[in-house]
Design an enzyme around this catalytic site. Structure first.
Site, short mmCIF file in Angstrom:
data_model
loop_
_atom_site.label_atom_id
_atom_site.label_comp_id
_atom_site.label_asym_id
_atom_site.label_seq_id
_atom_site.Cartn_x
_atom_site.Cartn_y
_atom_site.Cartn_z
CD1 TRP A 115 12.70 -25.55 5.43
CD2 TRP A 115 10.98 -24.48 6.40
NE1 TRP A 115 12.96 -25.47 6.78
CE2 TRP A 115 11.92 -24.82 7.41
CE3 TRP A 115 9.82 -23.80 6.77
CZ2 TRP A 115 11.74 -24.50 8.75
CZ3 TRP A 115 9.63 -23.48 8.11
CH2 TRP A 115 10.58 -23.83 9.08
CG ASP A 116 9.32 -22.32 -2.45
OD1 ASP A 116 8.24 -21.71 -2.40
OD2 ASP A 116 9.83 -22.71 -3.52
CE1 TYR A 117 8.70 -28.12 1.85
CE2 TYR A 117 8.93 -27.81 4.22
CZ TYR A 117 9.25 -28.49 3.06
OH TYR A 117 10.13 -29.55 3.11
CE LYS B 207 5.46 -25.63 -3.10
NZ LYS B 207 6.44 -24.56 -3.37
NE ARG C 47 14.82 -23.63 -5.13
CZ ARG C 47 13.61 -23.06 -5.00
NH1 ARG C 47 12.86 -23.33 -3.95
NH2 ARG C 47 13.16 -22.22 -5.91
#
Length: 761
Positions: free
Chosen positions: A323-325, A351, A506
């Site tokens: 999740w790009d966390y 995040k 995205r």
């Protein structure tokens, strides 16, 4: 009598030397990004208080001279060290200012090459400082700046000149020695300040996550502050079978994965010889089939022995991130009080809006953490983690559910469209994996606390957290369809994710996301409950909509706390610096800024007055107003400085630059008074002036216009207009303008102009 005066002068000089050696009063300076090495963002100063903050007024304004209209993020928090204010810019420049007046003492011109539009995060958040206890000569005090161009530079704190003994003539190339070399100039850089611990200076890196599986690795390195030699290095990804965590990377190429980089701010506990590293996601972000397993120590806060780089402990906030966390924020060190006990703690902001409080000696949670089942992936080849760690509900500071019925909009028709869009996407909670159908990621990769982080008032036992809520939409795209998808939707963000079966796109849900979009929250650590939560800022685009003031603003920057019970924060789209009561959340004061202040404010005392300072430079991707301002505020009253608004003499000779699109042109400008107006002559490298130059006074400045031709772009012409004002005591002539004609992209471009007066320091 003369001899007595001489002896008195000598005595006063001796007292001054001793006072300088002893340093400024405790708490009167701001010597690290978060004030102290642990990043509390708390100041013991209390001259500005809840009772008098409404008397706060602008004291001075300085401009860095690194003004850009359409790129860059001036996110720096200045440092005040030994009576000098130091601030850095996205171009890698460092400016030394007088803290009481804002007057420029020196400027080091940065070496970042202008003209690229693909610096993924064209930002700089500040510098680090070091003082040599052994001597007082050149470079005994050093200012370190690291740049998006992957260069670490040591400057003499007194002069701004590079320290020749450090690296190669003052610089270290951070791309040297990497396992995976960058494929292009921005695939490896630095956006956050270095960390100085003892005689070491530590740096991480910013790496684009979605270009390829084997992106440059996220190695953390410690350099000798004097020589620039590498003293130790730590790679968050275990590469060898004997490395801790090796078994959590599964797949033939898993141990060759890139990224897991630490792009945010580091913290230190010098007494325990510990540094705390916020580590981001492995590459790529949204498909992990080539790196199955939990992927230690990506998405973790990692504690290392500061002197050696030896691994001590780690706490992973997301297993097998899809999740790009990243861990996006500086770990904040503080003492957690429980009864008569004082526990050394670290706050880890995320995040997701999850806040974890750990014992910083061991990494053991000080509030319960539960592994909960989360949704599975429906993408062939992907194996999502079956569980994820969750702190208690009060420590989850943003919503974790989103349904079509929650859709928001300002009209019924827009709301219906938002509901339909949400209903068409996959969403089953905060850890719903990406999909080919399209998955909502909520609160999103810009969400939660992000790099704004949290601030801690130990005495009151309060954590202050600014948060964002912006739902993103990520879609996995089979590789053979990626080009067609890009052509069909050129406005979306795409990533190749080379080395996997899927590319990605995205987007965001914008105001379909239910408000508030930005909040400021106070968490009571003693009670383990939310003390208060209020909307933060407003969205100017919706100012005419009833009740929009309650919806908050997306924000990036961070909060400054003071012992007097104040919270200072900027970071919002409506371009204000605000002060809140830390006990109640009531807004007490605000001031408009000339550009968006996406930076952490700081405070100090100079010449007996307390100042609050913030950088205001805007954000290229958020499309907030751009600038290069440093603004200082202090209490009104006798002797308080005020900005100089007197029109200065504009006439003179100037040299400078024009920044337009991805081009940078050297310019010369001569202004001569002619009655109430001016005559002007202009020269521009590689450009021909093909008509008369007009110049007229415009308020405190001048507007200059002329036609031109650009031979390198055959046959094109344009009209250039620039409106300039004097800044920095008449040394700087700076402003914006327009470029219209066939030489301009699509017939029109905005431009920035920066000139320095010749013959003045």
């Amino acid at each position: 009598m003369a001899a007595a005066v001489s002896r008195g002068g000598a005595l006063l000089a001796l007292i001054a030397v001793r006072a300088a050696a002893q340093g400024p009063p405790a708490g009167s300076e701001w010597r690290a990004y978060g004030n102290d090495p642990g990043g509390s963002r708390f100041s013991p100063l209390a001259r500005i208080s809840v009772a008098n903050v409404q008397q706060l007024r602008l004291a001075w304004v300085a401009r860095t001279g690194d003004f850009m209209t359409d790129r860059g993020r001036f996110e720096a928090t200045p440092l005040l060290v030994d009576g000098v204010l130091y601030v850095s810019t996205p171009l890698g420049s460092v400016v030394a200012l007088d803290p009481a007046t804002g007057a420029e003492r020196w400027k080091y011109e940065g070496t970042v090459r202008f003209g690229y539009d693909d610096y993924g995060d064209f930002a700089n958040r500040g510098v680090a400082a070091w003082r040599d206890g052994r001597g007082s000569g050149a470079c005994a005090g050093r200012i370190f700046v690291a740049t998006v161009a992957a260069r670490l530079t040591a400057l003499d704190a007194r002069t701004g000149r590079p320290c020749e003994s450090f690296g190669e003539h003052g610089h270290v190339d951070l791309t040297r020695g990497l396992r995976h070399q960058p494929e292009y100039h921005w695939e490896y850089g630095v956006t956050s300040p270095p960390l100085v611990v003892g005689d070491l200076v530590l740096v991480g890196s910013a790496v684009p996550d979605n270009h390829r599986v084997d992106a440059p690795e996220g190695v953390i390195r410690a350099f000798d502050v004097r020589s620039g030699a590498v003293r130790w290095r730590f790679d968050p990804i275990p590469r060898q079978p004997h490395d801790t965590g090796y078994e959590t990377w599964i797949g033939p190429t898993a141990h060759n994965t890139g990224a897991a980089n630490a792009w945010s701010i580091f913290s230190a506990d010098p007494a325990r010889d510990l540094v705390f590293i916020p580590v981001g996601s492995a590459s790529p972000d949204f498909y992990g089939g080539e790196r199955r397993g939990d992927n230690h120590f990506a998405n973790s806060v990692v504690a290392l022995r500061a002197s050696t780089g030896r691994f001590v402990w780690a706490f992973q906030v997301v297993h097998h991130d899809l999740w790009d966390y990243d861990v996006p924020a500086q770990p904040v060190l503080f003492a957690l009080r429980r009864g008569s006990d004082s526990i050394p703690a670290v706050a880890v902001a995320t995040k997701m809006g999850h806040l974890f409080i750990l014992d910083r000696r061991s990494g053991v949670p000080l509030f319960p953490v539960e592994e909960r089942p989360v949704p599975t992936s429906d993408v062939p080849g992907e194996v999502a983690s079956p569980t994820q760690p969750f702190p208690p509900s009060a420590f989850r500071l943003v919503p974790e559910s989103l349904a079509a019925g929650d859709a928001f909009a300002v009209t019924d028709s827009m709301r219906a469209a938002c509901r339909a869009r949400i209903a068409a996407l996959r969403y089953e909670g905060v850890f719903t994996p990406p999909s080919r159908r399209g998955t909502i990621i909520w609160p999103g990769n810009l969400g939660g606390m992000n790099w704004s982080g949290v601030s801690v008032d130990e005495r009151r036992g309060i954590v202050i957290a600014p948060t964002n809520r912006l739902a993103m939409v990520v879609t996995l795209i089979p590789r053979d369809s990626l080009h067609a998808a890009h052509m069909a939707h050129p406005d979306l963000e795409f990533g190749r994710q080379a080395g996997t079966p899927y590319g990605m796109s995205r987007d965001h849900l914008g105001i379909c996301t239910p408000p508030p979009w930005g909040t400021l929250t106070a968490l009571d650590l003693s009670a383990g409950t939310v003390k208060w939560q209020v909307p933060l800022g407003a969205m100017p685009q919706l100012a005419q909509v009833p009740q929009s003031a309650a919806w908050g603003s997306f924000n990036l920057g961070g909060a400054l706390l003071t012992a007097s019970g104040l919270v200072f924060i900027a970071g919002t789209f409506d371009q204000h610096l605000r002060a809140f009561d830390v006990e109640t959340g009531r807004e007490l004061w605000s001031a408009a800024l000339p550009a968006a202040g996406h930076a952490l404010p700081m405070t100090y005392v100079a010449e007996g007055r307390q100042y609050v300072v913030v950088a205001a430079g805007g954000h290229d991707r958020l499309h907030t107003t751009m600038g290069d301002y440093v603004l200082a505020f202090t209490l009104a009253g006798p002797g308080a400085p005020v900005p100089d608004t007197t029109p200065g003499p504009l006439g003179g000779d100037y040299s400078g630059e024009m920044h337009i699109g991805d081009a940078r042109f050297a310019m010369g400008l001569a202004l001569r008074a002619a009655g109430d107006s001016f005559t002007a002559s202009v020269s521009i490298d590689s450009v021909q002036i093909i008509g008369p130059v007009s110049a007229r006074r415009s308020g405190r400045g001048v507007t200059v216009g002329f036609p031109l031709a650009y031979p390198a772009k055959r046959g094109c012409t344009a009209t250039l207009t620039m409106t300039l004002q004097l800044w920095n005591g008449g040394r700087l002539l700076e402003g914006g303008g327009t470029f219209d004609g066939t030489c301009a992209e699509r017939g029109h471009q905005d431009a920035a102009f920066v000139f320095r007066r010749r013959g003045r320091g």
